[in-house]
Scaffold this active site. Sequence first.
Site, PDB file in Angstrom:
ATOM      1  N   CYS A  90     -12.434 -28.353 -10.798  1.00 53.79           N
ATOM      2  CA  CYS A  90     -11.837 -28.625  -9.484  1.00 53.79           C
ATOM      3  C   CYS A  90     -10.709 -29.649  -9.553  1.00 53.79           C
ATOM      4  CB  CYS A  90     -12.917 -29.064  -8.497  1.00 53.79           C
ATOM      5  SG  CYS A  90     -13.714 -30.642  -8.856  1.00 53.79           S
ATOM      6  N   HIS A 105     -16.312 -33.228  -5.631  1.00 56.54           N
ATOM      7  CA  HIS A 105     -15.554 -31.975  -5.609  1.00 56.54           C
ATOM      8  C   HIS A 105     -14.267 -32.189  -4.812  1.00 56.54           C
ATOM      9  CE1 HIS A 105     -15.120 -27.659  -6.177  1.00 56.54           C
ATOM     10  NE2 HIS A 105     -14.726 -27.559  -4.916  1.00 56.54           N
ATOM     11  N   HIS A 118      -9.421 -23.879  -4.274  1.00 57.19           N
ATOM     12  CA  HIS A 118     -10.182 -24.736  -5.191  1.00 57.19           C
ATOM     13  C   HIS A 118     -10.792 -23.898  -6.305  1.00 57.19           C
ATOM     14  CE1 HIS A 118     -14.487 -24.112  -3.445  1.00 57.19           C
ATOM     15  NE2 HIS A 118     -13.721 -23.131  -3.036  1.00 57.19           N
TER      16      HIS A 118
END
Length: 342
Positions: A258, A306, A318
């Site tokens: 990520c 994240h 993402h």
Amino acid sequence: MGSHRRFASSGFDRGAAALCVLSAAAAALGAVPAHAAPHTDTSAEVDRLYQEAEQATQAFDKARERAGTLRREVRDAQDHIARQQQRINTLREQLGSLAGAQYRAGGIDPAVALLFSGDPDDYLDKASTLDRITSQQAGQLRELQSALRELAQERTETAGKLAELDSSRKAVAAHKRTVEKKLAKAQKLLNLLPAAERAAFGRASRSDDSGRMDLSYLSDLTGAGAPDARAAAAVAAARSALGRPYVWGASGPSGFDCSGLMQWSYAHAGIQLPRTSQEQRFAGRHIPLSQARPGDLVIYRSDAGHVGMYAGNGQVIHAPYPGAAVRYDPVGMMPISSVTRP
């Protein structure tokens, strides 16, 4: 390269969002059939393992980045030490010629003999001997003294960096083992699910809060563009990565985790983001989610484990988790802790 300062979070109504999430979660749990509980428990455990693996991945990324920095610093220091040693050797040769000339003339002056004592400080501290050498020779000796001091200091600092590098390498290996263990356990649990449920697991979120946050105000942002050309370039780069696989510890171009996707995308815009999502959280100005624009970094969960890039129309781009490709998902796919504009 972009430079960033840490800004205090402007924040948004986390309390209201959390209350909405908890209420919806309670209602949803009450609607789960009893026969679905075992599979639900398995999915929840997979979610947890993926989250823990992602945390370990961010720690791995940070440790590996630090190890790379230390390797470069050690290499540069060793090169400089080698050059400094050559400079010292040259100075000693120059000063040695004085001793050779005096020896051929019938002996070595006691003052000159001190040059080879291995302690130029001892020589310079004896002021009574300075009148026996020329000002040029005294200058050369002082230069040698300074070079020896610098060399000793650089060797000490480099030894410390080498020790830190060894520790960082061990940390990288430890985090790697943790990630691999978590992912292997998650995959084993996924394999226990019926095929239909396993296929359905590729959902937008790994959180029970999926889709339940009230983000209706984002409808006002559907036509909002990127705040500047650099953000637009980062969004374009992120879009070009759509469909590429999640690879933990990777920062492109063939695969990403990520934070690696965010760093790679903004590098295309001439901005160097930090490597981890925790650091990226502070790589710019915090803004309310209601003011999000394409290119803004959306940081998820209280541990900032994240990160995705806001792409407009209530969506982020993402790298979700192992087995899933870079994709669009709803911005409210899991709890949002902050939004950062690099």
